[in-house]
Each structure stands twice: as C-alpha cells, then as structure tokens.
Scaffold this motif. Structure first.
Motif, PDB file in Angstrom:
ATOM      1  N   ALA A   8       0.824  -1.212   0.000  1.00 50.15           N
ATOM      2  CA  ALA A   8       0.000   0.000   0.000  1.00 50.15           C
ATOM      3  C   ALA A   8       0.856   1.259   0.000  1.00 50.15           C
ATOM      4  O   ALA A   8       0.460   2.289  -0.528  1.00 50.15           O
ATOM      5  CB  ALA A   8      -0.926   0.000   1.204  1.00 50.15           C
ATOM      6  N   ALA A   9       2.058   1.192   0.567  1.00 46.55           N
ATOM      7  CA  ALA A   9       2.963   2.336   0.589  1.00 46.55           C
ATOM      8  C   ALA A   9       3.790   2.415  -0.689  1.00 46.55           C
ATOM      9  O   ALA A   9       4.691   3.251  -0.787  1.00 46.55           O
ATOM     10  CB  ALA A   9       3.892   2.265   1.796  1.00 46.55           C
ATOM     11  N   ASN A  10       3.493   1.552  -1.634  1.00 49.02           N
ATOM     12  CA  ASN A  10       4.217   1.514  -2.907  1.00 49.02           C
ATOM     13  C   ASN A  10       5.689   1.146  -2.696  1.00 49.02           C
ATOM     14  O   ASN A  10       6.572   1.671  -3.353  1.00 49.02           O
ATOM     15  CB  ASN A  10       4.077   2.852  -3.643  1.00 49.02           C
ATOM     16  CG  ASN A  10       4.200   2.692  -5.132  1.00 49.02           C
ATOM     17  OD1 ASN A  10       4.128   1.590  -5.641  1.00 49.02           O
ATOM     18  ND2 ASN A  10       4.378   3.793  -5.819  1.00 49.02           N
ATOM     19  N   ALA A  48       7.879  10.836   2.297  1.00 47.64           N
ATOM     20  CA  ALA A  48       6.553  11.460   2.354  1.00 47.64           C
ATOM     21  C   ALA A  48       5.629  10.917   1.264  1.00 47.64           C
ATOM     22  O   ALA A  48       4.454  10.660   1.518  1.00 47.64           O
ATOM     23  CB  ALA A  48       6.674  12.972   2.246  1.00 47.64           C
ATOM     24  N   GLU A  49       6.151  10.730   0.076  1.00 51.55           N
ATOM     25  CA  GLU A  49       5.321  10.232  -1.030  1.00 51.55           C
ATOM     26  C   GLU A  49       4.793   8.832  -0.723  1.00 51.55           C
ATOM     27  O   GLU A  49       3.627   8.529  -0.970  1.00 51.55           O
ATOM     28  CB  GLU A  49       6.122  10.222  -2.328  1.00 51.55           C
ATOM     29  CG  GLU A  49       5.318   9.776  -3.527  1.00 51.55           C
ATOM     30  CD  GLU A  49       6.153   9.791  -4.797  1.00 51.55           C
ATOM     31  OE1 GLU A  49       5.853   8.978  -5.681  1.00 51.55           O
ATOM     32  OE2 GLU A  49       7.086  10.599  -4.896  1.00 51.55           O
ATOM     33  N   HIS A  50       5.639   7.971  -0.159  1.00 56.08           N
ATOM     34  CA  HIS A  50       5.220   6.610   0.188  1.00 56.08           C
ATOM     35  C   HIS A  50       4.174   6.644   1.299  1.00 56.08           C
ATOM     36  O   HIS A  50       3.196   5.900   1.261  1.00 56.08           O
ATOM     37  CB  HIS A  50       6.414   5.766   0.636  1.00 56.08           C
ATOM     38  CG  HIS A  50       7.400   5.537  -0.454  1.00 56.08           C
ATOM     39  ND1 HIS A  50       7.160   4.683  -1.506  1.00 56.08           N
ATOM     40  CD2 HIS A  50       8.622   6.075  -0.679  1.00 56.08           C
ATOM     41  CE1 HIS A  50       8.198   4.692  -2.323  1.00 56.08           C
ATOM     42  NE2 HIS A  50       9.094   5.535  -1.836  1.00 56.08           N
ATOM     43  N   HIS A  55      -1.551   6.254   3.049  1.00 56.88           N
ATOM     44  CA  HIS A  55      -2.719   6.918   3.635  1.00 56.88           C
ATOM     45  C   HIS A  55      -3.875   6.946   2.645  1.00 56.88           C
ATOM     46  O   HIS A  55      -5.017   6.643   3.000  1.00 56.88           O
ATOM     47  CB  HIS A  55      -2.350   8.331   4.072  1.00 56.88           C
ATOM     48  CG  HIS A  55      -3.464   9.050   4.735  1.00 56.88           C
ATOM     49  ND1 HIS A  55      -4.211   9.986   4.076  1.00 56.88           N
ATOM     50  CD2 HIS A  55      -3.977   8.958   5.978  1.00 56.88           C
ATOM     51  CE1 HIS A  55      -5.137  10.437   4.896  1.00 56.88           C
ATOM     52  NE2 HIS A  55      -5.011   9.843   6.064  1.00 56.88           N
ATOM     53  N   ALA A  56      -3.611   7.301   1.405  1.00 53.04           N
ATOM     54  CA  ALA A  56      -4.665   7.352   0.387  1.00 53.04           C
ATOM     55  C   ALA A  56      -5.275   5.977   0.151  1.00 53.04           C
ATOM     56  O   ALA A  56      -6.494   5.833   0.015  1.00 53.04           O
ATOM     57  CB  ALA A  56      -4.113   7.916  -0.918  1.00 53.04           C
ATOM     58  N   SER A  61      -9.841   2.403   0.795  1.00 49.04           N
ATOM     59  CA  SER A  61     -10.212   1.015   1.072  1.00 49.04           C
ATOM     60  C   SER A  61     -11.227   0.906   2.200  1.00 49.04           C
ATOM     61  O   SER A  61     -12.030  -0.008   2.227  1.00 49.04           O
ATOM     62  CB  SER A  61      -8.976   0.194   1.442  1.00 49.04           C
ATOM     63  OG  SER A  61      -8.097   0.151   0.360  1.00 49.04           O
ATOM     64  N   SER A  62     -11.185   1.845   3.142  1.00 50.97           N
ATOM     65  CA  SER A  62     -12.068   1.740   4.301  1.00 50.97           C
ATOM     66  C   SER A  62     -13.439   2.347   4.055  1.00 50.97           C
ATOM     67  O   SER A  62     -14.374   2.088   4.792  1.00 50.97           O
ATOM     68  CB  SER A  62     -11.433   2.435   5.516  1.00 50.97           C
ATOM     69  OG  SER A  62     -11.365   3.831   5.286  1.00 50.97           O
TER      70      SER A  62
END
Length: 63
Positions: A8-10, A48-50, A55-56, A61-62
């Motif tokens: 999810a954090a790429n 920060a990008e990861h 977070h996105a 997803s939630s």
C-alpha cells in the motif's frame, strides 16, 4: 499485515524493518484544529510520497 502495508505504501520489495523505520517511525506532529486532527510530516522527508500513498490507499479502502 507487514506485506500489505509495504504494498500500500508503494514499497512492495521493502523488508519489514525498512517499512517500520521509514514509514511507521515517523517524526511527525499532530495538531488539533477545530474538530479535526492534522498530521504534520517533516519538511523534505524522503518517504513522504510513500506515506501519502499508504494513507490514500487506507482511506479509499475503508470507505
């Protein structure tokens, strides 16, 4: 759970220790303004990008 966070954090190829060090142990500041909580990430933080991608993904997803 660790693998899901990394994806999810790429950061799909990152090990758990790397994800924990770079994403989870974040030197951030939480501020309360009005009825919202705001997370202030460090300026110039290389991960920060990861973190924003994680977070996105969690928010979409939630909901």
């Amino acid at each position: 759970l660790a693998r899901a966070v990394a994806v999810a954090a790429n950061m799909a190829k990152a090990r758990w220790a790397t994800v924990r060090r770079n994403i989870i142990n974040t030197p951030a500041r939480i501020a309360a303004t009005g009825r919202r909580l705001v997370l202030h990430l460090p300026t110039g933080w290389p991960w920060a990008e990861h973190w924003q991608h994680l977070h996105a993904t969690a928010i979409t997803s939630s909901g």
